[in-house]
Design a protein around this motif. Structure first.
Motif, PDB file in Angstrom:
ATOM      1  N   SER A   1     -58.587 -14.331  41.262  1.00  0.00           N
ATOM      2  CA  SER A   1     -57.869 -13.009  41.662  1.00  0.00           C
ATOM      3  C   SER A   1     -56.386 -13.016  40.852  1.00  0.00           C
ATOM      4  O   SER A   1     -55.913 -13.846  40.905  1.00  0.00           O
ATOM      5  CB  SER A   1     -57.681 -12.796  43.067  1.00  0.00           C
ATOM      6  N   ASP A   2     -56.180 -11.828  40.400  1.00  0.00           N
ATOM      7  CA  ASP A   2     -55.055 -11.514  39.873  1.00  0.00           C
ATOM      8  C   ASP A   2     -53.897 -10.855  40.877  1.00  0.00           C
ATOM      9  O   ASP A   2     -52.648 -10.828  40.607  1.00  0.00           O
ATOM     10  CB  ASP A   2     -54.917 -10.771  38.550  1.00  0.00           C
ATOM     11  N   GLU A   3     -54.307 -10.304  41.816  1.00  0.00           N
ATOM     12  CA  GLU A   3     -53.592  -9.510  42.610  1.00  0.00           C
ATOM     13  C   GLU A   3     -53.274 -10.052  43.823  1.00  0.00           C
ATOM     14  O   GLU A   3     -52.133  -9.790  44.558  1.00  0.00           O
ATOM     15  CB  GLU A   3     -54.495  -8.382  43.111  1.00  0.00           C
ATOM     16  N   TYR A   4     -53.958 -10.936  44.704  1.00  0.00           N
ATOM     17  CA  TYR A   4     -53.701 -11.622  45.837  1.00  0.00           C
ATOM     18  C   TYR A   4     -53.986 -13.189  45.800  1.00  0.00           C
ATOM     19  O   TYR A   4     -55.061 -13.517  44.785  1.00  0.00           O
ATOM     20  CB  TYR A   4     -53.989 -10.844  47.045  1.00  0.00           C
ATOM     21  N   TYR A   5     -53.773 -13.730  46.839  1.00  0.00           N
ATOM     22  CA  TYR A   5     -54.192 -15.208  47.022  1.00  0.00           C
ATOM     23  C   TYR A   5     -55.625 -15.268  47.228  1.00  0.00           C
ATOM     24  O   TYR A   5     -56.387 -14.472  47.629  1.00  0.00           O
ATOM     25  CB  TYR A   5     -53.747 -15.854  48.452  1.00  0.00           C
ATOM     26  N   TYR A   6     -56.129 -16.278  46.511  1.00  0.00           N
ATOM     27  CA  TYR A   6     -57.739 -16.523  46.494  1.00  0.00           C
ATOM     28  C   TYR A   6     -58.019 -17.767  46.899  1.00  0.00           C
ATOM     29  O   TYR A   6     -57.119 -19.045  46.748  1.00  0.00           O
ATOM     30  CB  TYR A   6     -58.264 -16.054  45.222  1.00  0.00           C
ATOM     31  N   ILE A   7     -59.144 -18.181  47.218  1.00  0.00           N
ATOM     32  CA  ILE A   7     -60.100 -19.324  47.545  1.00  0.00           C
ATOM     33  C   ILE A   7     -60.756 -19.736  46.320  1.00  0.00           C
ATOM     34  O   ILE A   7     -61.966 -18.945  46.290  1.00  0.00           O
ATOM     35  CB  ILE A   7     -60.434 -19.360  48.989  1.00  0.00           C
ATOM     36  N   VAL A   8     -60.756 -20.886  46.036  1.00  0.00           N
ATOM     37  CA  VAL A   8     -61.967 -21.466  45.266  1.00  0.00           C
ATOM     38  C   VAL A   8     -62.831 -21.902  46.029  1.00  0.00           C
ATOM     39  O   VAL A   8     -62.962 -22.996  46.658  1.00  0.00           O
ATOM     40  CB  VAL A   8     -61.475 -22.459  44.314  1.00  0.00           C
ATOM     41  N   SER A   9     -64.177 -21.159  46.157  1.00  0.00           N
ATOM     42  CA  SER A   9     -65.294 -21.395  47.007  1.00  0.00           C
ATOM     43  C   SER A   9     -65.711 -22.986  46.822  1.00  0.00           C
ATOM     44  O   SER A   9     -66.000 -23.687  47.706  1.00  0.00           O
ATOM     45  CB  SER A   9     -66.347 -20.452  47.124  1.00  0.00           C
ATOM     46  N   ASP A  10     -65.904 -23.382  45.682  1.00  0.00           N
ATOM     47  CA  ASP A  10     -66.659 -24.609  45.325  1.00  0.00           C
ATOM     48  C   ASP A  10     -65.402 -25.740  45.861  1.00  0.00           C
ATOM     49  O   ASP A  10     -66.073 -26.968  45.993  1.00  0.00           O
ATOM     50  CB  ASP A  10     -66.597 -25.067  43.646  1.00  0.00           C
ATOM     51  N   LYS A  11     -64.080 -25.631  46.221  1.00  0.00           N
ATOM     52  CA  LYS A  11     -63.296 -26.687  46.570  1.00  0.00           C
ATOM     53  C   LYS A  11     -63.107 -26.431  48.340  1.00  0.00           C
ATOM     54  O   LYS A  11     -62.738 -26.930  48.600  1.00  0.00           O
ATOM     55  CB  LYS A  11     -62.070 -26.559  45.891  1.00  0.00           C
ATOM     56  N   CYS A  12     -63.688 -25.150  48.728  1.00  0.00           N
ATOM     57  CA  CYS A  12     -63.564 -24.932  50.300  1.00  0.00           C
ATOM     58  C   CYS A  12     -64.500 -25.576  51.065  1.00  0.00           C
ATOM     59  O   CYS A  12     -65.774 -25.381  50.841  1.00  0.00           O
ATOM     60  CB  CYS A  12     -63.472 -23.626  50.421  1.00  0.00           C
ATOM     61  N   THR A  13     -64.148 -26.415  52.043  1.00  0.00           N
ATOM     62  CA  THR A  13     -64.995 -27.034  53.104  1.00  0.00           C
ATOM     63  C   THR A  13     -64.693 -26.585  54.426  1.00  0.00           C
ATOM     64  O   THR A  13     -65.292 -27.117  55.333  1.00  0.00           O
ATOM     65  CB  THR A  13     -64.545 -28.540  52.997  1.00  0.00           C
ATOM     66  N   GLU A  14     -64.208 -25.388  54.496  1.00  0.00           N
ATOM     67  CA  GLU A  14     -63.827 -24.799  55.871  1.00  0.00           C
ATOM     68  C   GLU A  14     -63.008 -25.791  56.732  1.00  0.00           C
ATOM     69  O   GLU A  14     -62.993 -25.583  57.954  1.00  0.00           O
ATOM     70  CB  GLU A  14     -65.160 -24.461  56.535  1.00  0.00           C
ATOM     71  N   CYS A  15     -62.320 -26.762  56.176  1.00  0.00           N
ATOM     72  CA  CYS A  15     -61.538 -27.850  56.672  1.00  0.00           C
ATOM     73  C   CYS A  15     -62.606 -28.457  57.635  1.00  0.00           C
ATOM     74  O   CYS A  15     -62.101 -29.340  58.466  1.00  0.00           O
ATOM     75  CB  CYS A  15     -60.742 -27.259  57.649  1.00  0.00           C
ATOM     76  N   VAL A  16     -63.689 -28.858  57.294  1.00  0.00           N
ATOM     77  CA  VAL A  16     -64.832 -29.434  57.965  1.00  0.00           C
ATOM     78  C   VAL A  16     -64.310 -30.854  57.527  1.00  0.00           C
ATOM     79  O   VAL A  16     -64.179 -31.097  56.488  1.00  0.00           O
ATOM     80  CB  VAL A  16     -66.182 -29.085  57.845  1.00  0.00           C
ATOM     81  N   GLY A  17     -64.139 -31.942  58.393  1.00  0.00           N
ATOM     82  CA  GLY A  17     -63.945 -33.273  58.482  1.00  0.00           C
ATOM     83  C   GLY A  17     -62.362 -33.368  58.458  1.00  0.00           C
ATOM     84  O   GLY A  17     -61.817 -34.460  58.284  1.00  0.00           O
ATOM     85  N   PHE A  18     -61.693 -32.483  58.216  1.00  0.00           N
ATOM     86  CA  PHE A  18     -60.234 -32.428  58.575  1.00  0.00           C
ATOM     87  C   PHE A  18     -59.726 -31.802  60.000  1.00  0.00           C
ATOM     88  O   PHE A  18     -58.902 -32.350  60.542  1.00  0.00           O
ATOM     89  CB  PHE A  18     -59.554 -31.652  57.440  1.00  0.00           C
TER      90      PHE A  18
END
Length: 116
Positions: free
Chosen positions: A60-77
């Motif tokens: 995104s050029d407009e607002y914060y974004y999440i790279v889905s391939d790096k997102c684990t929903e914090c599972v394990g953390f």
């Protein structure tokens, strides 16, 4: 599933430092596989191998974004996604297009943080 940031984001940046995988970036910022992970290179879906430090196109050029391939929903953390927990406008939400099991999220976590 991964978490996504909706277009209701106010660009406060509260979510970015909370991500254990460095999967959250400011709008317009290039991202890298190696940011916050142990990845040196990554095989893409089309068979190419890219360096973990190679800059990638912003989602995104407009607002914060999440790279889905790096997102684990914090599972394990953590017990819950930390971006959603700190978001003052509740724009860090489940991405209905990216459904992943807990087991898959744990596999992704292990892949992102392979012991060097």
């Amino acid at each position: 599933m991964a978490i996504m940031i909706t277009d209701e984001c106010i660009n406060c940046g509260a979510c970015e430092p909370e991500c254990p995988n460095n999967a959250i970036y400011e709008g317009g910022a290039q991202w890298r596989w190696a940011d916050g992970t142990s990845l040196k290179e990554v095989a893409t879906g089309d068979g190419q191998v890219v360096s973990g430090t190679a800059p990638q196109t912003p989602v995104s050029d407009e607002y914060y974004y999440i790279v889905s391939d790096k997102c684990t929903e914090c599972v394990g953390f953590h017990e819950e996604p930390q971006c959603a927990a700190v978001c003052p406008v509740d724009c860090c939400v489940d991405d209905p297009d990216l459904r992943e099991t807990r087991e898959r999220l744990l596999e992704k976590k292990e892949w992102l943080h392979i012991a060097a």
